[in-house]
Structure formats: C-alpha cells, structure tokens
Design an enzyme around this catalytic site. Structure first.
Site, short mmCIF file in Angstrom:
data_model
loop_
_atom_site.label_atom_id
_atom_site.label_comp_id
_atom_site.label_asym_id
_atom_site.label_seq_id
_atom_site.Cartn_x
_atom_site.Cartn_y
_atom_site.Cartn_z
N GLY A 26 47.07 34.95 35.84
CA GLY A 26 45.82 33.51 34.92
C GLY A 26 45.44 34.50 33.96
O GLY A 26 45.40 35.43 33.43
N ARG B 33 53.16 34.20 38.31
CA ARG B 33 52.71 34.92 38.58
C ARG B 33 53.90 36.09 39.69
O ARG B 33 53.14 35.95 41.08
CB ARG B 33 51.79 33.76 39.84
CG ARG B 33 50.76 33.55 39.35
CD ARG B 33 49.38 33.01 39.68
NE ARG B 33 48.79 31.85 39.50
CZ ARG B 33 47.37 32.52 38.97
NH1 ARG B 33 47.00 33.81 39.45
NH2 ARG B 33 46.58 32.37 38.37
N ASP C 275 44.83 43.37 39.31
CA ASP C 275 44.82 44.46 40.03
C ASP C 275 45.70 44.28 40.58
O ASP C 275 46.39 45.50 40.60
CB ASP C 275 43.53 44.39 41.12
CG ASP C 275 43.27 42.88 42.20
OD1 ASP C 275 43.49 42.76 41.21
OD2 ASP C 275 42.87 42.51 43.08
N ASP C 276 46.42 43.52 41.21
CA ASP C 276 47.95 43.15 41.40
C ASP C 276 48.74 43.60 40.82
O ASP C 276 49.59 44.32 41.12
CB ASP C 276 47.90 42.11 41.76
CG ASP C 276 47.72 41.72 43.63
OD1 ASP C 276 46.78 42.61 43.71
OD2 ASP C 276 47.77 40.87 43.96
N LYS D 171 43.00 43.22 32.84
CA LYS D 171 43.01 41.52 32.43
C LYS D 171 42.37 40.83 33.40
O LYS D 171 42.95 40.94 35.06
CB LYS D 171 43.65 41.23 32.33
CG LYS D 171 43.93 39.78 31.75
CD LYS D 171 45.22 38.83 32.64
CE LYS D 171 44.75 38.86 33.76
NZ LYS D 171 45.58 38.11 34.36
N THR D 172 41.39 39.88 33.57
CA THR D 172 40.48 39.33 34.32
C THR D 172 39.24 38.70 34.12
O THR D 172 38.24 39.27 33.72
CB THR D 172 40.69 39.58 36.49
OG1 THR D 172 40.11 38.52 36.81
CG2 THR D 172 40.22 40.80 36.15
N ASP E 83 37.04 37.16 35.98
CA ASP E 83 37.45 36.95 37.41
C ASP E 83 35.85 38.74 37.24
O ASP E 83 34.73 38.60 37.72
CB ASP E 83 37.67 37.61 38.45
CG ASP E 83 37.80 35.95 38.93
OD1 ASP E 83 38.09 35.40 37.85
OD2 ASP E 83 39.45 35.86 39.45
N MET F 212 33.89 29.49 38.83
CA MET F 212 35.59 30.09 38.75
C MET F 212 35.11 31.81 39.65
O MET F 212 34.19 32.25 38.61
CB MET F 212 36.59 30.21 37.33
CG MET F 212 38.40 29.89 37.87
SD MET F 212 38.86 29.83 36.38
CE MET F 212 40.14 28.77 37.54
N ARG G 161 36.89 33.58 42.49
CA ARG G 161 37.22 33.27 44.70
C ARG G 161 37.31 34.56 45.04
O ARG G 161 36.06 34.61 46.13
CB ARG G 161 39.17 32.45 44.72
CG ARG G 161 39.33 32.51 46.05
CD ARG G 161 40.40 31.92 46.58
NE ARG G 161 39.97 30.43 46.09
CZ ARG G 161 39.25 29.58 46.17
NH1 ARG G 161 39.33 30.04 47.76
NH2 ARG G 161 39.11 28.35 45.98
#
Lengths: 594, 594
Positions: free
Chosen positions: B107, B171, B201-202, B228-229, B231, B276, B278
């Site tokens: 994302g 993705r 993380d993935d 990066k994220t 979240d 946002m 999740r």
C-alpha cells in the site's frame, strides 16, 4: 510536538482561565498551528489606516418585484449602498459609546470568529468605551435574551480560529409577531445601538426584516448583515463572495488531491467523492477547478438548460445528434448521468486507465426532476400504507416513475422505503448519492461486460467530505476577509446605517486596495409566494452556466476526463508559497484569472 | 492561485516532457504547494557530510524460534547489525559503479518517492556513474522484468511528493520456486549489484528470502529492505518507525480536529470516525494523542488483556467488581464496547454535552473474537445455502452466536448475509464499523430513553478516513526520514551488505544527530506454522498496553471523555510553527516526551 501540550499553561490561557465566561476555550488545548494563528497579524484595507467618511450611492431597487419588496420594506426599500472613502476633513467620528450585539446564524463556516474580532477591534479603535455583546446559540439567543459581553480577554483565544464556539450558532428564525416582539424587548432592554447578523441568505433576509421592524418603530437599534456560508451561494455584484467558501473548498481539495494521487498510484479504484452543498454546486465546481477530476457533476447543469457544446463535452458523445436532442429536451436524467460516467470509464479503459475520480454535489438528487417526482409518489403510496411484500404496491406508481424506481440499486430502493422522517416522508438527505452512483455504474458496466464492450474490473470507493470543512482554521484569505467584514460592519453601525450587508470588494487586489461598504439588503431580494403570501427572499446564487468559472471548467473537462491532469493542492499553508492564494471561483468571477 | 496553472509551462516540466519515461508526472499540473516542495532542501544526518565507514555490531538472533529461523536462513541468520560511523582513514569508497534496482511493495505511504530519491542521490554523490532502475508495479515488475532507468530528470518532479506513481507499487509476492527463479533471472540479466525493497512486514520478509536465495546461489545481488507502512506496525528497537505513519496520522488528525470544533460549535452530533489500520490500532492511538477525542477504541485493548485500571478508565465504571471480573474473563465484547460508549454519552449528557467524537480503528471487528466466531459460522451456513426467508436457518447457529447476530443492527445483519467475496465468504472489510456502532448505540440509548435514564437526542455522524492519508505530501519529518533511509540503503549496498533493513535512529534528536545503519532482517523474525510448515514472519508490532503511548492515553482519556480537551492540529505546515513536529507515538516511545 511537546509544545502542543505545554501550551495549556501559557500566560494568555492562564489569563483568561480566571474569566468564567471564557469557559469553552479555556478547557481546550491548542495545537502549535492553532496557537501560532492567534497572533497572526491581519492586514486591513487602507481606508482603515486613515480617516474616512461614508458616501452613499444612488437609490437601489430589488432583485425582482420591486413593488412587492417596497410593500414589505416600506422604511428600507430604495436605500443606497454605502462606501467608505478616505476623507481627512469630515471623517466618521463619534463620541457616543456604542452598544452592539452580534449573532452567528446557521451552519458553521471558517472565519466567523474573525468577523466578531473585526467588530470588536473596530469599536476598540474608533469608538472607545463601546461594548460588544454576543448572543448565544444563534437567533434564539436574541429572543431569549441570552448573551455575554465580549471582552478583550474573552475574544483573544478565538482570533483566526475555526468554529463558531465563541458564542455558538443556531438555526432558529425570528418569524412570528411574538418573536419580533421578543427580539424588540431584548435589544431595548440591552439598549443596543446595533446588531450584526452573521449568516446566509435566510439569516440576512431575517436581518433585513429586523432592521425594518426596528426602523418602523423608530427604535435606535440598527441591523447590519454579514455574508456567511461555505456553500458560496450568497453573493452578488457587490458581495463578491461569502466567507468560509475559500477555506472549505481548500480543505476538500486537499483531500481530493490526496485521493487522486492515490488513484493514480494504485491504478485500480474509481473514487466517488460527494461534496457538501445541497442547493448549489459552487463547492463541487471550485474543487474541480482546484484539482481537475476526471468527472464532475454540476447540479445546475443537470437541472437546467444543457447547451449543446457543454453537453457534448459532458457526455463525450459526438455524432449522435438524435440521441442528443432527445436527451436535451428531456433534460439530464439519472440514467443519463450514469451513462455519462460509464462512457468516460470505458473510454479511459481503452486508454489504459482503470482508475479515476468523480465529484458529486450533495444535492444532486434534488436537481433531478424525475427523482423528485418518484419521491413525491412514494410519499403518497407510503402514506396510504399499502406496501405488500409481493410488490403489488408498485402498480400505484406511474409507469415512468416505476421505471426510475426499478433502475435504482436495491439498497437505494430499500433506503427510500425505510428511512423516513417523523412526518413519514422519504429522507432524501440520507441517501448516499455517491454510493448510489457507484452501484448504478456497476450495474451498467456489468451489462457491458456481458456484451463484451468493457473488459476491466470496476472498483468504486465512496467518500463524503462535509463536516471536515466547516470548522477548519480559516485560510489567510478568509481570516483577512472576515476581519474586514467585521471592521466594515462596525463602521456602518457607527455611522447609523441599517438594513445593509457588510460588503468588501476588489478582492483580487492586495488587501490594502480592498473596498469597504454596505449593500442594501433589499436590493438583493425578490419575493416568493408561500401560502398565498409574498415572502421576501435573497435568492441563492446558483452556478451560472454562462459564468466564467463554469465556462473554464467546461472548456477543460474533456481533457481532464480522458487524460490525467490531476492537481493535488496539498494542505492549506499559512506561510510561504500558496498561503495567500484565493479560490478560482472568486478570481474568475472577478476577471482576475483567465 | 494562477501560478498553479502556469506551472505546467515551467522549465523542468518542459525539460522532462521530452523524456517519454516521465509520462505520468508530465501529464500532471503542480499546485503551488506541490511545486514549492520539489526544491525543498532536505537535511541529512551528519555522518553523510563526512567520510564514514560501516561497523558491525554483535551477532544477532531472531524475534523467536532462532533454530527455525536459522534453518530457513542458513546464509543470513546471525548477521550483525551495521552502523555508519564517521571515519577519515578507511572510509567506505568504491570505484566500482553500481547497478541498483528499487521496488515499491504494498500500500501507498507518503515518503516512498523520497526513499528512491535518497538512493539516487547517494549513488550520485558516492558512487558516480552508477545506475538506478525502478521496477514497475511492485514485485511483479521484478518477476516480469518490467523496469525503467531512473535518471536525474525522471526523479526530479517526484521529490518530496506524495504517492507511489513514480514506479507504482503492487501486492504480488515472490513465493514459489518458479517466482524466485524469475526474480533471479531478471536481476542476473540486469547485472544488478543490489535491490532495495520498500515495503511493510510481508515485503521485508520477502526481501530477506530473496537475499537468502541470492546469497545461497553466490549471486552478487544484495537485498536491502526499507520500513514502509502508514499503519505503523513495522517497528522494533532498531527501526523506530515506519515511514508514512507520521504524515497519514497528521492528515487524519487535521480532519478529526476540524470535526471536533464542528461538534463543539454545533452541539448536537456524535461523530464516529473510523480510521485506517486493520491489524494494529497505532493510527487510532496516535490520532487520539494528537486530538483528545471523547472516546477512543483501541483494538489491542479490546482483544487482549484488559487490566483493571485501564478497564475501569475505559468503561468509566467503578465499584461493580463483579461485572468487571465477568467481562474481564470474557474479554471485551461488542456489547461491552457499545455499553462503554453509551455510558460516556449518558455521563456527558448529565454534564450538558450532547456531542462528541469517537475514534474507531478499521480493524475493530477483527479484534472481537465473538464476531470472528459469528462470521465463521455464517460462512458455513451460507455455504450450505439453506437460508430461508422465515429465518429457520438461524437455528443452525450456536446459541451464543445467534445472540450476537440478533444484537447487530438489521442493516449489518443484511450486509453480513449479502456481501460476499468470490469464495462465498462474508466480507468483513465492507462492514462499516462506525455505522454499526452508531446503530447499536442508538438502540441502547432508545432503551434508556424509554426507561427515563437518558433524555437527549442522539445524532450520530459517520466518517471513514483512509485513502486521504496514504498519498498526501509527506511531512517534513517523513520527507527527511525517507531521504535518510534511502541514503542509508545506498551506503549498505555500497559496502556489500545484504539481508538488512535500512535503519535510521535517534529520531528525537535534530536530523544531524540521527544514526544510520542496517538491522538484520532475520533478527526481526519469528515463525508461524502454516499448512504444517514453518513460515518466517516479521511479527506486526501491535499497540503495547504497557507502552508509553498507550499509557499516556489511558492516563488522560477519562478526562477527555467527560471534559472537552479537544485539540485541532490544523493542516500540515511545511514552514513555520509545527512544521518540524514529530508524532507523539514516536516521541513517547523514544522517551522524548512525557
């Protein structure tokens, strides 16, 4: 960021925390940006840097039915506009201290606090020893006599701040003879010399009725209006814009721009953005000019005349003149709106773009006559209560109406049937137009997919930008404009004017060159017949399809539709590049932008 | 604002418009603020202003199951972390030009472009004549060999800009032996010395698997990750934050702050804001710390242990230890969450406040085990297809599950039954949690109204802030942090490192004092058993209920609930007050804020 939290201890907060009247903001903590705005110095039009006097223009008329307006406003009709001009010799001056009341009326708009600060500072500077009182909770505060005195300490923390929480607002109207009586009693008891009503079209009509009432009774209380509404639909030649519109549009445009870059980066979503503005589509148009979305729906265009040129641009269809004329005569329908969006999506898919941004005005449904018809028929059917599960009730709808009902997505059908107000009426306001459009577009694209004429996946994302824009920190423009409106209102009251709306003009020029004056409220009015009586109204200014903002949009939208010309305005800046920008609508209407 | 439109003609745009590879941004127009950011000068950690060398730390282990991680990463396990230190004598230097690839994965997050710019500028400054290639559309670009060379002209218009549109993201994962083979072929064909994977993380787990694969085959291509994220759930001691979190939270907080002032001004709405995030509730927690809402739901608290103290603070209940223990043992349920909100609303009504703001993390439903259970039972029932109109199918649900189902508002029940993905599963992501809560609160308040224990009108307004935050212009912090991450990645590759994640530390200090280095990706890993096999994972960092950010929040939220301590952060500023602020979560975790 620690300073955000430290700020609560700062002197000025401590200073007013002993003041019980400053309760609302004392309990709040200021962010660094909020705090930095409090002391932001506001430039003033140069007329306030020198002695000035007020000159009158020629007698005015009304926007329509002057004879009826004259009957309704026998004391005020025909008043000239007022203009402040530099004058050394017989400048406005008064030794008489003034008692002024101020009220916020209707929905929130960024800058309201600065109008009040402007009035306050004007009185401090020009009529020392005067008092300013804020009526609490809107016009109800006038009727109930609920007010507070606005002191220097009380006003200070609200300078250049968003919101209406200094004295709060309300939607009550002063309408009945009893209510006029209450208002009269309050201002008499308070011995008010003047009252400033900060509001939209309705509130300013009300202000004028109050002015007429007070003048008719030979009371000393004068009434001055100020143009407020984020919707941007209160404006005229002499009142070039209403405050709040600039800030709200920039906040929405920041978000739209972010969503655009996301659409382009992600490459797989169509974002449908519904924007506030029920009656007029000014906000949607301004946001389109700021951001260049792929599709923009302007309610006025949907409802009103659709010129051939702009329709072709809108529909991106050419050649099929028969279809065009058919649609043209019928005006745009919900099906047409959907088809136009679907057309653009298919064209973009051919160009390799499987994403986009669509702007939709909140009031879209109100602009579509067939939906209005559907809703009124539904109201009747539902009132009779004969809604059976098998759907036999649908036979009570006209054939055309039933077609429209069947065209709507199931969830919207259900919403129409279920969500009703206490009077049993369908609640149009609760319909999420952007979601409705997404579902209708999905359905049409599914058909095309089966027919093999569309081969991509359509994924719609919905947004509603509304409340976020009503109470943001005012832009430099709105902060300055409101302050000047407040100063102007103060000067008009000081010179004994009533029934005028504070008018600041020449807004494309540097602030120093702005003009300040007042426009006769009756000159903005027309009448509407309601229950057999003429009621005065300030007509909402709709998006003019022949106006410069719409024409600029119409001339570019085909390019925006198929190519990507996204602009991301970014967050509102208070310093540095972009911080003094004015909105496109204003600049185009003033002829200061091509 | 005219300059927004003029900008398209400016030299640098004209300059790159001859470059067919710069297609995406050439077609766009820059706003004044966007344009002003392009040339914003970014400070660098002082280690890059002087000759430096890289020193290794002690051998590393893993976040869990080191023996399994060692088996999965035989070549990389135990690698030391790397740190750049000033060094005059044997500074990093190489005459060998490098070929580096870079990929954006997952994302969007503000700052991604600056990581790429950082790598680019590092190569320009330290390894002249090197080449940087951008893989298009995420990891799929590596597998398919889709890339472009990033030149100075190409990179320029993306400097300090939001979005991932320079090379776009994707993705896809490189998972199967065939896919590893494809990646191997691409980097071999391109003769790449290094690859930078910018992701969450993935993606960083994937980066480490690639690094292991390449090292295992004695290939020269090294792999470095970047955190990066938006979240904020990829972080550790050595990687204090992931980029994008700072900007996204500030964008959301601007909107929340505006809505708060609106709530206070209007006095009649409860705004339920879904944010946002999740998996973890970092965004919600940070926005709460920035804005002080009345109620904030933190998913981790709902799911995990609820300590007595924080529970009491959360529920604002005291004295009823039996109820407490009952709930404590059962963990928080949807009914409890609703009751807690209702409690606060009733308490506020007693204090005269009929408005408020509630923050809800997007993933709330995922945090409630009972809802998980309901959804899995529904999936089974729906798979069998025995859903009759009379509701007999409900008998197939467990008694407890049925209770929960019946507790949900009807529209949510329908959503659960109707909206399913292609595999027939209920789509939790489509449930609008904030609307669900509004309806559940409405129902409970109606009961209280009938019982006479609540006498006001409750009006809920729902918001979802998500896409608006992923592609905004990066804050000064994110812009600078990302640039340093990119410089760091470049330096690690130049000195032959692989399997590390670029790590910039000491972030509470001035930029000059920031540390730069790399952390062994294996040291962040644990294993999860999937399909009978151990899979390496970088565990998502959840909100720690014993961490400083949560504890600060927990210590203040009771006050925020009943009094109004709203902060409106205002729009992100790039100059002046607040422009260099860092987020609370980061500062609290670093111990730099109390």
């Amino acid at each position: 960021m620690a300073s955000q939290l430290d700020f609560i201890g700062k002197d000025y907060i401590a200073g007013i925390s002993n003041n019980p009247r400053a309760a609302s903001r004392v309990s709040s903590v200021y962010s660094e940006v909020q705090a930095s705005r409090i002391d932001h110095a506001l430039p003033l039009p140069s007329v306030f840097k020198n002695p000035f006097k007020i000159i009158d223009g020629p007698p005015s008329s009304s926007a329509g039915h002057p004879e009826e307006i004259e009957k309704l406003f026998p004391n005020l009709f025909g008043q000239p506009s007022a203009l402040l001009v530099l004058n050394q010799s017989d400048a406005v001056k008064s030794d008489q201290k003034l008692k002024i009341g101020v009220v916020l009326s209707g929905g929130q708009a960024p800058g309201g606090h600065n109008v009040i600060c402007g009035i306050f500072d004007y009185l401090q500077e020009y009529v020392k020893g005067s008092s300013l009182f804020g009526f609490r909770g809107g016009p109800a505060g006038i009727m109930k006599g609920k007010y507070i005195e606005l002191t220097s300490e009380f006003v200070y923390p609200y300078r250049n701040q968003g919101g209406f929480d200094m004295i709060c607002s309300g939607r009550d109207k002063i309408e009945t003879p009893e209510q006029f009586q209450q208002a009269e009693e309050t201002v008499t008891k308070m011995d008010l010399d003047g009252l400033v009503v900060i509001g939209g079209d309705d509130s300013n009509t009300n202000a004028c009725l109050l002015a007429e009432h007070f003048r008719g009774k030979n009371m000393k209380t004068r009434v001055i209006g100020c143009p407020k509404t984020i919707d941007g639909d209160l404006k005229s030649k002499e009142v070039p814009t209403s405050f709040g519109f600039d800030t709200a549009c920039k906040i929405y445009s920041e978000m739209i721009g972010n969503v655009m870059i996301d659409a382009r980066s992600t490459g797989k979503y169509y974002h449908f953005v519904r924007l506030m503005g029920r009656a007029a589509s000014h906000i949607t148009l301004e946001c389109a000019l700021q951001t260049h979305p792929n599709i923009t729906i302007i309610g006025e265009e949907v409802r009103f005349r659709v010129t051939q040129a702009s329709f072709v641009a809108f529909g991106l269809r050419t050649g099929n003149i028969q279809t065009f004329m058919q649609v043209f005569e019928k005006k745009l329908t919900l099906k047409n709106v959907t088809d136009n969006i679907v057309d653009v999506i298919c064209k973009r898919a051919e160009n390799g773009y499987n994403y986009g941004v669509v702007l939709v005005p909140e009031g879209l449904i109100d602009f579509i006559p067939e939906v209005q018809e559907l809703i009124s028929e539904l109201n009747e059917v539902l009132a009779e209560g004969n809604v059976d599960e098998e759907g036999q009730w649908k036979k009570n709808l006209k054939e055309e109406t039933l077609k429209i009902f069947e065209f709507l997505p199931q969830t919207i059908q259900e919403q129409l049937m279920l969500e009703r107000d206490p009077h049993g009426n369908v609640q149009v306001a609760k319909i999420e137009t952007e979601k409705m459009l997404i579902q209708m577009v999905e359905t049409e694209l599914d058909k095309k997919k089966k027919a093999g004429t569309y081969k991509r996946e359509f994924m719609g994302k919905s947004h509603f930008f509304g409340y976020e824009g009503r109470c943001g920190l005012p832009t430099n423009f709105d902060a300055t404009y409101c302050y000047a409106l407040g100063y102007g209102a103060g000067s008009l009251l000081q010179s004994g004017k009533t029934g005028l709306i504070s008018s600041v003009g020449n807004l494309a020029a540097p602030v120093e060159e702005w003009t300040v004056g007042g426009t006769a409220l009756t000159s903005l009015m027309d009448v509407e017949r309601r229950h057999g009586k003429f009621k005065p109204v300030i007509k909402k200014a709709m998006v003019e399809l022949e106006g410069a903002p719409f024409k600029k949009f119409a001339s570019q939208r085909e390019e925006w539709a198929l190519k990507n010309r996204y602009i991301s305005p970014g967050p509102i800046q208070f310093k540095g590049p972009g911080s003094d920008a004015r909105n496109h609508t204003l600049m185009l209407e003033l002829g200061a932008q091509a």
